[in-house]
Design an enzyme around this catalytic site. Sequence first.
Site, mmCIF file in Angstrom:
data_model
loop_
_atom_site.group_PDB
_atom_site.id
_atom_site.type_symbol
_atom_site.label_atom_id
_atom_site.label_comp_id
_atom_site.label_asym_id
_atom_site.label_seq_id
_atom_site.Cartn_x
_atom_site.Cartn_y
_atom_site.Cartn_z
ATOM 1 N N TRP A 102 19.996 -33.656 -0.105
ATOM 2 C CA TRP A 102 21.069 -32.670 -0.205
ATOM 3 C C TRP A 102 20.636 -31.288 0.261
ATOM 4 O O TRP A 102 21.458 -30.511 0.766
ATOM 5 C CB TRP A 102 21.670 -32.650 -1.601
ATOM 6 C CG TRP A 102 22.357 -33.957 -1.861
ATOM 7 C CD1 TRP A 102 21.955 -34.952 -2.715
ATOM 8 C CD2 TRP A 102 23.520 -34.461 -1.179
ATOM 9 N NE1 TRP A 102 22.797 -36.027 -2.613
ATOM 10 C CE2 TRP A 102 23.762 -35.761 -1.687
ATOM 11 C CE3 TRP A 102 24.365 -33.956 -0.201
ATOM 12 C CZ2 TRP A 102 24.835 -36.541 -1.240
ATOM 13 C CZ3 TRP A 102 25.424 -34.740 0.241
ATOM 14 C CH2 TRP A 102 25.644 -36.013 -0.279
ATOM 15 N N ASP A 179 21.959 -25.297 -5.641
ATOM 16 C CA ASP A 179 22.908 -26.399 -5.745
ATOM 17 C C ASP A 179 22.599 -27.146 -7.038
ATOM 18 O O ASP A 179 21.577 -27.818 -7.149
ATOM 19 C CB ASP A 179 22.734 -27.312 -4.519
ATOM 20 C CG ASP A 179 23.661 -28.519 -4.550
ATOM 21 O OD1 ASP A 179 24.353 -28.727 -5.564
ATOM 22 O OD2 ASP A 179 23.665 -29.259 -3.547
ATOM 23 N N LYS A 203 29.954 -35.038 -11.165
ATOM 24 C CA LYS A 203 28.822 -35.658 -11.852
ATOM 25 C C LYS A 203 28.843 -35.263 -13.326
ATOM 26 O O LYS A 203 29.165 -36.065 -14.188
ATOM 27 C CB LYS A 203 27.514 -35.299 -11.186
ATOM 28 C CG LYS A 203 27.436 -35.885 -9.767
ATOM 29 C CD LYS A 203 26.800 -34.962 -8.819
ATOM 30 C CE LYS A 203 27.101 -35.291 -7.375
ATOM 31 N NZ LYS A 203 27.031 -36.676 -6.978
#
Length: 368
Positions: A102, A179, A203
């Site tokens: 990511w 992030d 999530k």
Amino acid sequence: MARAYNFSPGPAMLPESVLLEARATMLEYGDAGASIVEISHRGAEFIDIAARAEADLRELLAIPADYAVLFLPGGATTQQALLPLNFAAPGQRADYVLTGHWGATATRQAAPYVDLNVAASSEADGYRSIPPVDQWKLSKDAAYVHVTANETIHGVEFRPSKPGGHAFPDTGDVPLFADFSSSIASEPVDIPRFGAIYAGAQKNLGPVGIGVVIVRRDLLARAGQPRADIFDYRLQLAADSMLNTPPTWNWYVAGLTFRWMLEQGGVEAFARRSDDKAGLLYAAIDGSGGFYRNEVDRAVRSRMNVPFFLHDPALDEAFLAQAREAGLIGLKGHRVTGGMRASIYNPMPLEGVQALVDLMQDFQRRHG
Ligand code: PMP
């Protein structure tokens, strides 16, 4: 099949009480005379939902007043593109630290807009570690430094609270952007260390389709780059994140999830639960005599996403089939890595992880 223990990485398991409440209001919200998905975002009901969601998130994460909170449509990838547009001058240097898939994705979103510097990367070791901060090649004139708090696929996490774990760096006057998509609200976070924190909701925060950006207000004074109004954080803030029609349903269910987390004892409670769950699972992997293995540097193993491999990949399909039979779903690893991955976000109870450990041990007895 009854509701299974769902180990999906995201969209992921939500608390049953949240789903039940969402179901109840799907037909009629309060006495609005219509479903929550049918009423205006400008009406009193939704304005109240939005305000409560922000207040609850602020309480949950102890967000200081000098930080703004934005609820924006889309996921984390969208924010990865908007951060440089809002906070870097055209072509200005921006530092990125890559500790998994990511972080690399974030560089691709930013590359068109900044002079991108990969200040550190663990790609060479297959993203199994975090490079020591003294080896990071940070730029003095960077617009920001970007890190990924938890790498959802590779299972690598900054662990500021763990003795010997990897802390977030002090980047001085250059703001640190992180992030937090797959670890937000799983333990206390020292927000003032960061210039901005962002997360897709799917999530730990709620359903997919909405993201949260927590940003130090003074940074919003930066000119950034030419951009459409809709990509402008400042304008979104001035419009209470309703520059256009927001994803009301997602926002509402995220708000229910924030409330649930507060009722459960907040981030301190989830930090303890996460340590228990992850501890149980890693102990089972490490104690399997090599039947199962996790390859991540122990100091930075993720508490949220536990990737593991069977000693013989030919057994993968049988493992997944037995798991499904036992009511455990979502365990197939990401296509980038293969193997298995158990995502154990806040709504996953310890019993779910115990059920997985029981399954792993039973499978090993049959196939070991
Ligand atoms: N960052 C992280 C850490 C993620 O786990 C994900 C999604 N799995 C993303 C970014 C991308 O998020 P989205 O799909 O919401 O754009």
